[in-house]
Design a protein around this motif. Structure first.
Motif, PDB file in Angstrom:
ATOM      1  N   ALA A  78       0.831  -1.205   0.000  1.00  0.00           N
ATOM      2  CA  ALA A  78       0.000   0.000   0.000  1.00  0.00           C
ATOM      3  C   ALA A  78       0.865   1.253   0.000  1.00  0.00           C
ATOM      4  N   ALA A  79       1.917   1.254   0.816  1.00  0.00           N
ATOM      5  CA  ALA A  79       2.802   2.421   0.883  1.00  0.00           C
ATOM      6  C   ALA A  79       3.528   2.635  -0.438  1.00  0.00           C
ATOM      7  N   ALA A  80       3.934   1.524  -1.099  1.00  0.00           N
ATOM      8  CA  ALA A  80       4.655   1.648  -2.362  1.00  0.00           C
ATOM      9  C   ALA A  80       3.752   2.213  -3.455  1.00  0.00           C
ATOM     10  N   VAL A  81       2.494   1.757  -3.504  1.00  0.00           N
ATOM     11  CA  VAL A  81       1.564   2.255  -4.510  1.00  0.00           C
ATOM     12  C   VAL A  81       1.252   3.724  -4.245  1.00  0.00           C
ATOM     13  N   ARG A  82       1.051   4.065  -2.981  1.00  0.00           N
ATOM     14  CA  ARG A  82       0.777   5.468  -2.647  1.00  0.00           C
ATOM     15  C   ARG A  82       1.972   6.353  -3.010  1.00  0.00           C
ATOM     16  N   ALA A  83       3.187   5.851  -2.762  1.00  0.00           N
ATOM     17  CA  ALA A  83       4.385   6.621  -3.104  1.00  0.00           C
ATOM     18  C   ALA A  83       4.492   6.830  -4.611  1.00  0.00           C
ATOM     19  N   LEU A  84       4.102   5.805  -5.399  1.00  0.00           N
ATOM     20  CA  LEU A  84       4.138   5.963  -6.851  1.00  0.00           C
ATOM     21  C   LEU A  84       3.140   7.034  -7.298  1.00  0.00           C
ATOM     22  N   SER A  85       1.945   7.053  -6.690  1.00  0.00           N
ATOM     23  CA  SER A  85       0.976   8.109  -6.995  1.00  0.00           C
ATOM     24  C   SER A  85       1.536   9.484  -6.646  1.00  0.00           C
ATOM     25  N   ALA A  88     -16.778   4.598 -17.077  1.00  0.00           N
ATOM     26  CA  ALA A  88     -18.172   4.687 -17.510  1.00  0.00           C
ATOM     27  C   ALA A  88     -19.140   4.622 -16.333  1.00  0.00           C
ATOM     28  N   SER A  89     -18.728   4.038 -15.205  1.00  0.00           N
ATOM     29  CA  SER A  89     -19.630   3.891 -14.056  1.00  0.00           C
ATOM     30  C   SER A  89     -19.226   4.764 -12.875  1.00  0.00           C
ATOM     31  N   MET A  90     -18.341   5.727 -13.111  1.00  0.00           N
ATOM     32  CA  MET A  90     -17.918   6.606 -12.022  1.00  0.00           C
ATOM     33  C   MET A  90     -19.072   7.475 -11.550  1.00  0.00           C
ATOM     34  N   ARG A  91     -19.147   7.675 -10.250  1.00  0.00           N
ATOM     35  CA  ARG A  91     -20.128   8.574  -9.656  1.00  0.00           C
ATOM     36  C   ARG A  91     -19.363   9.608  -8.834  1.00  0.00           C
ATOM     37  N   CYS A  92     -19.738  10.855  -8.985  1.00  0.00           N
ATOM     38  CA  CYS A  92     -19.027  11.913  -8.271  1.00  0.00           C
ATOM     39  C   CYS A  92     -19.502  11.955  -6.828  1.00  0.00           C
ATOM     40  N   ARG A  93     -18.651  11.484  -5.943  1.00  0.00           N
ATOM     41  CA  ARG A  93     -18.933  11.520  -4.518  1.00  0.00           C
ATOM     42  C   ARG A  93     -17.740  12.164  -3.824  1.00  0.00           C
ATOM     43  N   GLU A  94     -17.836  12.282  -2.530  1.00  0.00           N
ATOM     44  CA  GLU A  94     -16.727  12.859  -1.786  1.00  0.00           C
ATOM     45  C   GLU A  94     -15.497  11.981  -1.962  1.00  0.00           C
ATOM     46  N   GLU A  95     -14.366  12.599  -2.313  1.00  0.00           N
ATOM     47  CA  GLU A  95     -13.147  11.848  -2.585  1.00  0.00           C
ATOM     48  C   GLU A  95     -12.074  12.214  -1.566  1.00  0.00           C
ATOM     49  N   LEU A  96     -11.260  11.236  -1.238  1.00  0.00           N
ATOM     50  CA  LEU A  96     -10.131  11.492  -0.340  1.00  0.00           C
ATOM     51  C   LEU A  96      -9.211  12.513  -0.992  1.00  0.00           C
ATOM     52  N   ASP A  97      -8.809  13.503  -0.228  1.00  0.00           N
ATOM     53  CA  ASP A  97      -7.984  14.589  -0.756  1.00  0.00           C
ATOM     54  C   ASP A  97      -6.774  14.763   0.149  1.00  0.00           C
ATOM     55  N   THR A  98      -6.006  13.691   0.293  1.00  0.00           N
ATOM     56  CA  THR A  98      -4.900  13.695   1.252  1.00  0.00           C
ATOM     57  C   THR A  98      -3.546  13.405   0.614  1.00  0.00           C
ATOM     58  N   LEU A  99      -3.510  13.278  -0.717  1.00  0.00           N
ATOM     59  CA  LEU A  99      -2.259  12.943  -1.380  1.00  0.00           C
ATOM     60  C   LEU A  99      -1.433  14.204  -1.617  1.00  0.00           C
ATOM     61  N   THR A 100      -0.172  14.145  -1.293  1.00  0.00           N
ATOM     62  CA  THR A 100       0.725  15.280  -1.531  1.00  0.00           C
ATOM     63  C   THR A 100       1.846  14.838  -2.462  1.00  0.00           C
ATOM     64  N   PRO A 101       2.283  15.721  -3.364  1.00  0.00           N
ATOM     65  CA  PRO A 101       3.296  15.317  -4.360  1.00  0.00           C
ATOM     66  C   PRO A 101       4.659  15.078  -3.735  1.00  0.00           C
ATOM     67  N   LEU A 102       5.367  14.128  -4.302  1.00  0.00           N
ATOM     68  CA  LEU A 102       6.763  13.883  -3.966  1.00  0.00           C
ATOM     69  C   LEU A 102       7.615  14.408  -5.105  1.00  0.00           C
TER      70      LEU A 102
END
Length: 459
Positions: free
Chosen positions: A33-40, A326-340
Motif C-alpha cells: 500500500a505504501a509503495a503504490v501510494r508513493a508511486l501516486s 463509464a460507471s464513475m459517480r461523483c462523490r466525496e473523494e479522499l484529498d490527502t495525497l501530496t506530491p513527492l
C-alpha cells in the motif's frame, strides 16, 4: 472513489461497496500500500513541472486512484484543456473548410467534408481518445457541449485513420490508437458503427496486431477493452455481441499462454494493459495469472520512473480499468495525497564506455551498418547523454535529433535518417544482441561495456 474490484495487494477482495461493481478490501499490506501510494505521489510530483507537456493518460491515472490531490488535478485538467482547445477549438467542418471538395455532401455518421488524407492533418486518434476518457472521469461532470465537438473530431479521425488501409492494410496511426478511439466512444456511450467494430474484430481474428518489432500485447489489450465495453453497453445486436465476447476470451487466453515465468504479460510495461482486461471482464479473481502479474508488478515498481509509465501502471495497482470510467459517480473523494518531488539520479564516480551501433536495413540503406564506435560517457549517464557524447567526440560526425512528446524525448532522426509515422518507421532502441529497450532515450542508463543499437525499423 472507492477501491477497485481487483486489488491484488488486498487479496482476496471483499463484498461490494458503494462503487458500482467495485469490491472493497481489507487494508492493504503495509509495504504494498505504501509503495503504490508513493508511486501516486511521485506522479503528482512529476506533473507539477510546468515545462512538461500535459498528458491525458496521466490525468486518467490521477482520477482512477483511490486518493487525490484535488487542487493539483484541477490545475492539470486546466492545462490539458488549454492544450486541446488550441487544436480542437473549431468544429471539424470549419477546420477543414479550405480543403473541402466542391460537391461534398453531409454524411450522417461523422463528418460532412470529404478531402484527401494528404491535405488533412495527421490523425491524433489515440491522444484525443485519452483526453475524452479523461473528461469523462472528471468530477464534477463537465458541460457536455464541448465534448460533443470532440466526439465528432474523434469519429472523423477514425475514418481518416482507416483511409490508410487502402495503402498499408491497417490504420494510418496504429491498431493501438484505433482501438483507443473505439474505447473512448463506447465509454462516452456513443454509438459506434458496426463497420468500425468489424474492422477491429477482423484484425484480432487474423492476428494483425503484431508489428515488425515483435508482439503487441498492449494493442491486443486495448482492443479487448473496447470489445468488452461495446458488449457491456448493449449498443450492438446479439450476434455481434457474441462475436465480441468470443474475441475477448481469445485475447485473454493468449495472454495467459504468453505469461512469462517472471509473471509479466509481454514485458513489465505491457503487463498493466493486459491486467486491465482481466479487471474489465471480472476475471481477476478466478485467474491465477492475474495474481502472478500483480505480484510481479509490485516487485518492479522501480521500473516506472517516468510520468507516462507510472500512469500506465497506477490504474491496475488500484484495481481499476478504463471501463470503470463509464460507471464513475461523483462523490466525496479522499484529498490527502501530496506530491513527492522527483529524485535526481545519484552521481556516480568515473566513466563508462558504451559501444554505439546504428543499423538501417535494406532497401532503405545498401550499407546495413552505418555507425559502430565506442563512446565514453560519465557513469550513470542516460542513453540521451551517450548520444550527445557521441555527437561531441568527432571526427565521425554522429548526428541525431529528438522530438519532445508528453512521454519524453523521442528519437526522430539519426545520421540524417528520419523516422516518420507516415512511413510507419521508428528508431528501435536495443541492447545487443537483440533485446528491445522498454525505456526512452532520456530514461535508460547503459552500463559499462554495453552495446546499444539504434535500428531504423518498420511497425
Amino acid at each position: 472513489m472507492p477501491r477497485g474490484k481487483c486489488l491484488g495487494w488486498a487479496w482476496p477482495p471483499h463484498p461490494p461497496l458503494s462503487f458500482p461493481g467495485a469490491l472493497g478490501g481489507v487494508e492493504a499490506p503495509g509495504e504494498a500500500a505504501a509503495a503504490v501510494r508513493a508511486l501516486s505521489a511521485r506522479l503528482l510530483g512529476l506533473v507539477a513541472d510546468p515545462a512538461r507537456d500535459p498528458d491525458p493518460s496521466v490525468y486518467l491515472a490521477l482520477r482512477l486512484a483511490g486518493d487525490h490531490d484535488l487542487r493539483g488535478e484541477k490545475r492539470y485538467l486546466a492545462r490539458l484543456q488549454d492544450a486541446f482547445q488550441h487544436r480542437y477549438g473549431r468544429s471539424v467542418q470549419a477546420a477543414l473548410r479550405p480543403h473541402a471538395a466542391p460537391h461534398s455532401h453531409p454524411q450522417q455518421d461523422a463528418v460532412a467534408t470529404e478531402h484527401t488524407t494528404a491535405e488533412a492533418e495527421w490523425p491524433e486518434t489515440g491522444r484525443l481518445a485519452l483526453y475524452l476518457l479523461g473528461l469523462r472521469a472528471t468530477c464534477p461532470p463537465l458541460e457536455p457541449g464541448p465534448q460533443r465537438s470532440l466526439v465528432t473530431w474523434l469519429k472523423y479521425y477514425l475514418e481518416e485513420d482507416w483511409a490508410g488501409s487502402r495503402q498499408h492494410g491497417q490504420p494510418l496511426t496504429s491498431y493501438y490508437q484505433y482501438s483507443l478511439g473505439v474505447l473512448a466512444l463506447c465509454v462516452h456511450r456513443k454509438r459506434v458503427r458496426e463497420e468500425v467494430i468489424r474492422r477491429l474484430l477482423a484484425a484480432e481474428h487474423h492476428g494483425r496486431f503484431g508489428h515488425a518489432g515483435g508482439s503487441a500485447m498492449d494493442t491486443e489489450a486495448v482492443a479487448a477493452l473496447a470489445f468488452a465495453c461495446l458488449e457491456r453497453e448493449r449498443t450492438v445486436g446479439a450476434r455481434l455481441a457474441a462475436e465480441l465476447r468470443a474475441a475477448v476470451r481469445r485475447v485473454r487466453r493468449r495472454m495467459v499462454e504468453a505469461q512469462g515465468r517472471d509473471g509479466f504479460f509481454g514485458n513489465v510495461y505491457s503487463t498493466p494493459w493486459a491486467m486491465q482486461v482481466f479487471i474489465a471482464t471480472d476475471a481477476c479473481r478466478m485467474q491465477p495469472a492475474y495474481g502472478r502479474a500483480m505480484a510481479a508488478l509490485l516487485e518492479n515498481l522501480d521500473a516506472f520512473t517516468t510520468a507516462a509509465t507510472a500512469a500506465q501502471a497506477l490504474p491496475v495497482l488500484h484495481g481499476r480499468s478504463y471501463l470503470d470510467i463509464a460507471s464513475m459517480r461523483c462523490r466525496e473523494e479522499l484529498d490527502t495525497l501530496t506530491p513527492l518531488s522527483p529524485e535526481l539520479p545519484p552521481e556516480l564516480p568515473g566513466n563508462v564506455t558504451v559501444r554505439l551501433v546504428v543499423e538501417c536495413p535494406e532497401p532503405w540503406c545498401p550499407q546495413h551498418q552505418l555507425y559502430d564506435r565506442p563512446v565514453p560517457a560519465p557513469a550513470g549517464a542516460s542513453l540521451l547523454d551517450v548520444l550527445r557524447a557521441a555527437a561531441a567526440q568527432g571526427p565521425h560526425n554522429f548526428m541525431f535529433d529528438t522530438q519532445d512528446t508528453p512521454q519524453g524525448p523521442f528519437l526522430s532522426r539519426v545520421l540524417g535518417l528520419e523516422a516518420r509515422q507516415q512511413k510507419r518507421s521508428y528508431w528501435q532502441l536495443l541492447t545487443a544482441p537483440s533485446t528491445s529497450l522498454q525505456m526512452g532515450v532520456a530514461d535508460y542508463r547503459p552500463h559499462d561495456g554495453e552495446t546499444l543499437i539504434l535500428r531504423l525499423s518498420e511497425w
